[in-house]
Design an enzyme around this catalytic site. Structure first.
Site, PDB file in Angstrom:
ATOM      1  CB  SER A   1      -0.962  -0.040   1.194  1.00 22.95           C
ATOM      2  OG  SER A   1      -1.998   0.894   1.040  1.00 22.95           O
TER       3      SER A   1
ATOM      4  CG  ASP B   1      -6.950  -3.529  -3.119  1.00 20.30           C
ATOM      5  OD1 ASP B   1      -7.656  -2.773  -2.425  1.00 20.30           O
ATOM      6  OD2 ASP B   1      -5.707  -3.504  -3.109  1.00 20.30           O
TER       7      ASP B   1
ATOM      8  CG  HIS C   1      -5.605  -2.642   0.400  1.00 18.32           C
ATOM      9  ND1 HIS C   1      -4.951  -2.292  -0.767  1.00 18.32           N
ATOM     10  CD2 HIS C   1      -5.019  -1.907   1.397  1.00 18.32           C
ATOM     11  CE1 HIS C   1      -4.023  -1.380  -0.496  1.00 18.32           C
ATOM     12  NE2 HIS C   1      -4.041  -1.136   0.793  1.00 18.32           N
TER      13      HIS C   1
END
Length: 333
Positions: free
Chosen positions: A149, A279, A307
């Site tokens: 991320s 995601d 995610h």
């Protein structure tokens, strides 16, 4: 004799009862403390030791296991926004015991120093992580870098700016791209901006219900947590919410929003991309964007995963990274 036996039973009973009482009291009144204790236990069980490194007055906090110089390169793992080094513990469980690992708290997070916006931008974070790498001597031999991320955005920029430090790179659902398809989270952010509700952010919860919403956003199948655990997660996050707001504003600002996209063409290290097919935070179409610029990268898309890959598919993630690192190490043996 009977009296001494009775006293012994009372004493041993008290010894057994006391930890149980502490556990129950913590669960009811201080669930956040109990969660931190649980992470301490997991680190200890996995041989991860918390350490500190300083560059001038700036402090880095990290956990590590093993020593560098083995048959495979060291692994440096960088977490995402609002997380800590402990988010990697489910993955660490499935990594080889002889693998040298370093999990660092990103700038401003958990035990690493909080300074100001200049260190929270993606470029600022990459520069700080380079200082960290030098401070612990990790740059003496090329290492494998993993980022997820926000940490994936930083990892990509790091790889572009400091190519000689790395032997290979893994980006997990990275931020910082121009995504062909907008995710649910990005659409929600745009709606909040339009309505001038910028203080409301699904990744910065302020109530147990918002914690539940965050987990549903980040996970394909959210973990079934009790209300007390939800309260514990919230209790550990709320004191940091002002920092999270400041940092988030910086990483989605003009300077950082597309940092990875802008640096992709400069990445020379062998690259692996891991992404959950479901995601909702950063759309999986980002993997195609990376592959278009770097066609030789290895892309692994995971079924039934959102995610939070490290939480939902830790065993699979550990295997993919281990296999990739070993494969690249053999090529250069």
């Amino acid at each position: 004799m009977e009296l001494s036996v009775a006293k012994t039973l009372m004493l041993t009973g008290g010894i057994v009862f006391l930890p149980v009482l502490v556990f129950i009291t913590s669960y009811v009144f201080w669930p956040g403390v109990l969660l931190k204790a649980y992470n301490w236990y997991l680190r200890r069980r996995q041989g991860m030791v918390v350490r500190y490194s300083h560059v001038g007055s700036y402090r880095f906090c990290y956990s590590s296991r093993g020593t560098p110089g083995g048959s495979t390169p060291s692994l440096l793992l960088m977490h995402g926004f609002g997380a800590t080094k402990d988010m990697w513990l489910p993955v660490v469980t499935h990594l080889p015991k002889n693998q040298h690992l370093v999990c660092v708290d990103m700038p401003g997070h958990e035990g690493t120093s909080r300074t100001g916006p200049e260190d929270y931008s993606i470029l600022g974070q990459a520069n700080r992580i380079h200082q960290f790498v030098q401070s612990i001597g990790l740059d003496k031999t090329p290492f494998h870098l993993v980022g997820t991320s926000m940490g994936g955005n930083v990892a990509g920029v790091y790889a572009a700016r400091y190519p000689s430090d790395l032997c290979s790179l893994t980006l997990v659902c990275p931020a910082g791209l121009v995504y062909p398809k907008e995710s649910e989270f990005i659409s929600h952010l745009r709606e909040l901006e339009k309505n001038k509700e910028e203080e409301s952010n699904p990744l910065i919860p302020t109530t147990p219900q918002e914690v539940e919403t965050m987990l549903k956003l980040c996970c394909y199948k959210p973990p079934n947590l009790s209300q007390q655990v939800m309260r514990g997660l919230l209790a550990n996050r709320i004191p940091n919410n002002d920092f999270y707001r400041e940092a988030f504003k910086e990483i989605v600002g003009e300077k950082s929003r597309h940092s990875l996209q802008e640096h992709l063409h400069q990445i020379t290290a062998p690259l692996q991309v891991i992404w959950g097919k479901h995601d909702q935070v950063l759309d999986v179409s980002g993997a195609t964007v990376i592959q278009t610029v770097l066609p030789h990268c290895q892309v692994d898309l995971l079924d039934d995963c959102g995610h939070a890959v490290a939480l939902e598919r830790p065993r699979k993630m550990a295997k993919l990274i281990t296999d990739f690192v070993h494969s690249e190490a053999k090529k250069h043996a």
